[in-house]
Enzyme design. Structure first.
Site, mmCIF file in Angstrom:
data_model
loop_
_atom_site.group_PDB
_atom_site.id
_atom_site.type_symbol
_atom_site.label_atom_id
_atom_site.label_comp_id
_atom_site.label_asym_id
_atom_site.label_seq_id
_atom_site.Cartn_x
_atom_site.Cartn_y
_atom_site.Cartn_z
ATOM 1 N N HIS A 234 8.103 11.237 4.404
ATOM 2 C CA HIS A 234 6.746 11.441 4.918
ATOM 3 C C HIS A 234 6.673 12.258 6.203
ATOM 4 C CE1 HIS A 234 4.568 8.544 2.286
ATOM 5 N NE2 HIS A 234 5.782 8.061 2.149
ATOM 6 N N CYS B 151 5.406 11.755 -1.416
ATOM 7 C CA CYS B 151 5.657 10.409 -1.936
ATOM 8 C C CYS B 151 4.859 10.169 -3.224
ATOM 9 C CB CYS B 151 5.333 9.374 -0.856
ATOM 10 S SG CYS B 151 5.938 7.732 -1.269
ATOM 11 N N GLU C 134 4.055 13.543 7.468
ATOM 12 C CA GLU C 134 2.797 13.291 8.181
ATOM 13 C C GLU C 134 2.910 12.119 9.143
ATOM 14 O OE1 GLU C 134 3.527 12.234 5.304
ATOM 15 O OE2 GLU C 134 2.349 10.519 4.640
#
Lengths: 222, 81
Positions: free
Chosen positions: A194, A85, A196
């Site tokens: 994302h 990002c 994560e």
């Protein structure tokens, strides 16, 4: 396997990125933007957020942070670097990756679970996936539209450097539905959604993002 | 004192959603003159005296490296009278 996670002023996702590294079996190491020291890490993650408030352009100021000088040098020598990002935006501003991320085509900040397809599993960060594997991970950004000139786009496509594409309707106007790309060597990867945030079904839409963090271990073992 | 102005615009081929939003807001207010709108950035750099060619060259460099992203933007540097 020490994986550095850089915190800039305004970074949001450093803790999740560090947790994902540890979840994947690596050892996360906190790095600070103002430090001229990579603390002997084997790889670096530039996490998401709004570094320097997205002033000027997303990632434009972070690119000149002291730690980035070392990251750019190490990346050019082959150290694996993943930008997620805002991290992807920093890598483009640093010219480690081509192109730029611009305002979403409909001007909305998007925050949703997004299905993407992995289209290259030979990079340092995608080797745990199968080609064509479809994963669902969060997408949350206002400036995620990947743009580049025709020549760059043709090179990315012909060299297989598009590592992931959005599935379904184009969420942000990215050229060729590009969600992530790599450099020619495959050690530097930028990704808009994302992974994560999707390492544990308890807190994310899936655990399918974990592959990015286990891939880096494979890359080191080889 | 002098003012150096740097104007940064998205390249014509880069989609400008903000400009498009402005263009579609204008007719709603009765302003029907615009065929299209592009939105950009303007930097005003104040310096002590009339700039020397060397100073202008430095500003050009800063515009290239920091103030604009040459991948998606163009810039113009001029001295404001």
């Amino acid at each position: 396997m020490r994986v550095g996670v850089i915190t800039f002023p305004g970074t949001l996702d450093d803790r999740d990125a560090a947790r994902a590294v540890n979840f994947g079996g690596g050892e996360s190491v906190a790095l600070w933007h103002a430090d001229a020291d990579l603390k002997n890490v084997d790889a670096v993650i530039l996490p998401g957020g709004f570094s320097y408030g997205d002033y000027l352009r997303c990632g434009a100021i972070s690119r000149f942070a002291p730690v980035m000088k070392l990251v750019i040098e190490a990346a050019e020598k082959g150290m694996p670097v993943l930008g997620i990002c805002n991290g992807f935006q920093v890598l483009c501003e640093s010219h480690l990756l081509p192109g730029a991320l611009t305002r979403n085509s409909d001007l909305h900040f998007l925050c949703r679970d997004q299905e993407i397809e992995i289209t290259n599993n030979t990079t340092a960060w995608t080797s745990s996936f199968a080609i064509g594997e479809k994963i669902t991970i969060p997408l949350k950004n206002g400036e995620g539209s990947f743009q580049c000139d025709d020549q760059t786009l043709a090179a990315l496509e012909s060299e297989g450097r598009v590592i992931a594409r959005y599935i379904g309707e184009n969420p942000n106007g990215s050229r060729n539905l590009i969600a992530g790309i790599s450099n020619a060597r495959g050690n530097v990867v930028g990704l808009m959604p994302h992974p994560e945030h999707a390492i544990d079904p308890l807190t994310g839409p899936s655990a399918q993002g974990l592959g990015f963090f286990t891939s880096i271990l494979n890359a080191m073992v080889k | 004192m002098a003012t150096i102005v740097v104007e940064v615009m998205l390249k014509p081929e880069i989609l400008d959603p903000q400009g498009n939003a402005v263009a579609s807001a204008l007719p709603r207010l009765g302003f029907t003159f615009a065929q299209s709108v592009r939105q950009g950035k303007r930097f005003e750099i104040i310096i002590e005296a009339e700039p020397t060619p060397e100073q202008l060259a430095e500003v050009e460099k800063a515009a290239e490296v920091l103030l604009s992203n040459p991948v998606i933007e163009t810039y113009v540097v001029r001295v404001e009278k």
